[in-house]
Design a protein around this motif. Structure first.
Motif, short mmCIF file in Angstrom:
data_model
loop_
_atom_site.label_atom_id
_atom_site.label_comp_id
_atom_site.label_asym_id
_atom_site.label_seq_id
_atom_site.Cartn_x
_atom_site.Cartn_y
_atom_site.Cartn_z
N GLU A 261 37.48 111.74 53.41
CA GLU A 261 38.50 112.38 52.58
C GLU A 261 37.85 113.40 51.68
O GLU A 261 36.62 113.55 51.64
CB GLU A 261 39.28 111.32 51.80
CG GLU A 261 40.08 110.38 52.70
CD GLU A 261 40.97 109.43 51.93
OE1 GLU A 261 40.97 109.47 50.68
OE2 GLU A 261 41.68 108.63 52.58
N HIS B 102 48.52 115.23 43.36
CA HIS B 102 48.20 115.17 44.78
C HIS B 102 48.76 116.42 45.45
O HIS B 102 49.92 116.76 45.27
CB HIS B 102 48.80 113.91 45.42
CG HIS B 102 48.15 113.55 46.71
ND1 HIS B 102 48.29 114.30 47.85
CD2 HIS B 102 47.33 112.51 47.05
CE1 HIS B 102 47.61 113.74 48.83
NE2 HIS B 102 47.01 112.66 48.37
N GLU C 135 45.75 111.97 52.27
CA GLU C 135 44.62 112.87 52.42
C GLU C 135 43.86 112.64 53.72
O GLU C 135 43.18 113.53 54.23
CB GLU C 135 43.69 112.68 51.23
CG GLU C 135 42.69 113.78 51.04
CD GLU C 135 42.37 113.94 49.58
OE1 GLU C 135 41.20 113.80 49.23
OE2 GLU C 135 43.28 114.22 48.79
N ARG D 298 44.20 115.29 56.35
CA ARG D 298 43.28 116.43 56.28
C ARG D 298 41.88 116.03 56.71
O ARG D 298 41.13 116.83 57.25
CB ARG D 298 43.29 117.03 54.87
CG ARG D 298 44.56 117.84 54.59
CD ARG D 298 44.60 118.36 53.17
NE ARG D 298 45.05 117.33 52.25
CZ ARG D 298 44.52 117.10 51.07
NH1 ARG D 298 43.48 117.80 50.66
NH2 ARG D 298 44.99 116.15 50.29
N ARG E 278 40.48 117.60 44.99
CA ARG E 278 41.93 117.58 44.91
C ARG E 278 42.50 118.60 43.93
O ARG E 278 43.57 119.17 44.16
CB ARG E 278 42.43 116.19 44.52
CG ARG E 278 42.54 115.25 45.70
CD ARG E 278 43.18 113.94 45.29
NE ARG E 278 43.29 113.06 46.45
CZ ARG E 278 43.69 111.80 46.36
NH1 ARG E 278 43.99 111.29 45.19
NH2 ARG E 278 43.79 111.06 47.45
N ALA F 225 38.64 110.87 46.03
CA ALA F 225 39.64 110.23 46.88
C ALA F 225 39.26 108.79 47.21
O ALA F 225 38.11 108.49 47.53
CB ALA F 225 39.80 111.03 48.17
#
Length: 523
Positions: A115, A234, A250, A253, A280, A376
């Motif tokens: 993440e 977020h 996440e 991604r 983030r 994360a």
């Protein structure tokens, strides 16, 4: 006010931190206060990403700590990062032993995902995006089977009782089927684990009840608060008009999903070398800028997942279905939403607050781990580490455990007015407008004045006072921090004051003094 005496440790909250601490306190008698039916209203159950831990032989706790410190934008306490990451593996093994069905490969190893801002894959998951729900399911099963633990469902804490500077109990009220007047439960120790503050914002991924009340009640009792200004937004809440907004984890991604504008063009490669896996705060501001410019940002999972998203990420797939979206055929519209509060009640390494008799863990606490920008999947990890540490410290403070305790039975209590929904809506909009993703002095001052007006609309309601206390602390701390650092971005002070930042500390009395000064300036 009616008074109930108990020998049980009172645990305020019913999320992961609260339940894990209660289990670690066993066989010491515990009373858990859960506003909703157990497991239905906790942020922990909504957590999709997982728990960060160095489980790969090629990874290390030291590397995890370095990533944590780097993501925290100079505001992480290094000793805390080292402590937490060193304990991470043990908690994964503990949860596995408690029955959490973490994803495993054919050889029995943990399946790990990468993440944002992690240097390697180290997030332990359950069925893609089911970690929070499955961990909670395992813990609740053990809670129900532990005779020393009593759970009162449909009961909220409205305030802490302080005598001679020490927390000696908690004021509680029935929340289901209707709100009641409070009564006082006196207890030998209180553990506050009541969640964060995301619901103080108009756009949030948090459950409806998570509106800063836990932080507010401790602050109103005199506890010190740290890093209140650091609210994490977020970047990929599903923008479909729902409140709260569903979360597109996440981990999507991490699998290679990209952020695109309404024309299908990626915008993150220009914003940061790590593109979609940038910290983030950077991704959130980029998404927010796209939204403000009317370019309708979206998450595109089609190229990397395609139909596999339906089984690999069932929570996201279901949220899309509920919103009338098809992630297989099209993109997922997203927006930056209030998600996690890095700040909270200041605690030491054993979860003790500045008030004797009060321990704090979970998102309600500010331990120094997250700094200005939580790494994360460190949120659930922090909850686990400090829940166990709190339980051990409470045990040491109280001495040998009493074998049994009489169950607590609440008396009949008359009905009481709930917080005015219109005032809550006004508060949430004020926080979004002035203390949101991008801040500046004039907007923060307007927000402080608006909070004061909301508070004046129902000045005798303890729940609303808890909310406005936390909102005041966030806005006041944001006004005082005249720099941009991590999730706290000031348009009028767009640069950080050096690489190393200072953690903020504020009491509610100090925040209210600033709020009063702002009001007098405007009068």
């Amino acid at each position: 006010m009616q008074v109930i005496e108990t020998g049980r440790v009172v645990v305020i909250g019913a999320g992961l931190a609260a339940l894990y601490a209660a289990l670690k306190l066993a066989p010491r008698p515990v009373l858990i206060l859960s506003p909703d039916p157990l497991g239905s209203g906790a942020s922990s159950a909504w957590a999709q990403g997982g728990v960060a831990a160095a489980m790969d032989p090629h990874d290390s706790a030291e590397a995890h700590a370095r990533d944590t410190i780097r993501a925290g934008a100079g505001a992480v306490t290094p000793e805390v990062a080292a402590l937490v990451t060193a304990e991470a593996r043990d908690h994964i093994l503990d949860l596995t032993g408690l029955g959490t069905p973490f994803d495993r490969d054919d050889a029995g190893g943990y399946v790990l995902s990468r993440e944002a801002a992690h240097s390697t894959a180290r997030v332990v998951r359950v069925r893609g995006d089911q970690a929070g729900a499955e961990i909670m399911r395992a813990l609740i099963g053990h809670i129900r089977e532990t005779p020393s633990i009593q759970v009162l469902e449909g009961v909220i804490a409205t305030g802490l009782h302080v005598e001679d500077g020490k927390v000696t109990g908690v004021e509680v009220a029935r929340s289901l089927p209707r709100l009641s007047a409070p009564c006082l439960i006196r207890a030998p120790a209180c553990l506050l684990a009541g969640g964060g503050s995301g619901g103080l914002y108009a756009l949030t991924t948090n459950p409806p009840r998570i509106r800063g009340e836990a932080i507010g009640m401790a602050a109103r009792a005199g506890a010190r608060v740290s890093d209140a200004e650091f609210v994490q937004f977020h970047p990929t809440a599903i923008d479909c008009g729902l409140d709260p907004a569903p979360l597109a984890t996440e981990a999507l991604r991490g699998e290679g999903a990209t952020l695109v504008d309404r024309d299908g063009a990626r915008f993150m490669p220009e914003a940061h070398p790590d593109a979609e896996l940038a910290p983030r705060d950077i991704v959130a501001r980029a998404v927010y800028a796209q939204t403000q410019a009317g370019r309708r940002p979206a998450l595109d999972t089609r190229g990397v997942l395609g139909p596999r998203i339906l089984e690999a990420f069932p929570a996201v797939a279901q949220a899309c279905r509920d919103a009338g979206l098809d992630p297989v055929a099209g993109t997922i519209p997203v927006a930056a939403a209030a998600h996690y509060h890095m700040g909270g009640i200041a605690t030491d390494a054993d979860a003790k607050s500045s008030l004797p008799g009060l321990w704090v863990c979970g998102e309600t606490a500010s331990t120094g781990l997250h700094g200005a920008n939580r790494l994360a999947s460190n949120g659930l990890l922090e909850a686990l580490v400090f829940a166990r540490r709190a339980a051990h410290d409470i045990g040491g403070a109280l001495g040998p455990s009493v074998a049994t305790a009489t169950p607590v039975a609440l008396p009949d209590m008359p009905a009481r007015a709930a917080p005015d929904p219109a005032l809550i809506a006004r508060l949430r909009q004020a926080m979004t407008n002035g203390a949101g993703v991008i801040r500046e002095a004039a907007g923060l001052r307007r927000t402080l004045r608006e909070i004061a007006e909301v508070e004046a609309g129902q000045p005798d309601n303890p729940q609303l006072l808890n909310m406005t206390a936390t909102a005041t602390l966030i806005a006041a701390s944001a006004l005082l921090r005249e720099e941009s650092r991590g999730a706290h971005f000031r348009a009028d002070f767009p640069r950080a004051k050096g690489d190393a930042g200072q953690r903020s500390t504020l009491t509610l009395a100090g925040a209210l003094a600033l709020r009063d000064a702002v009001r007098l300036e405007h009068a």
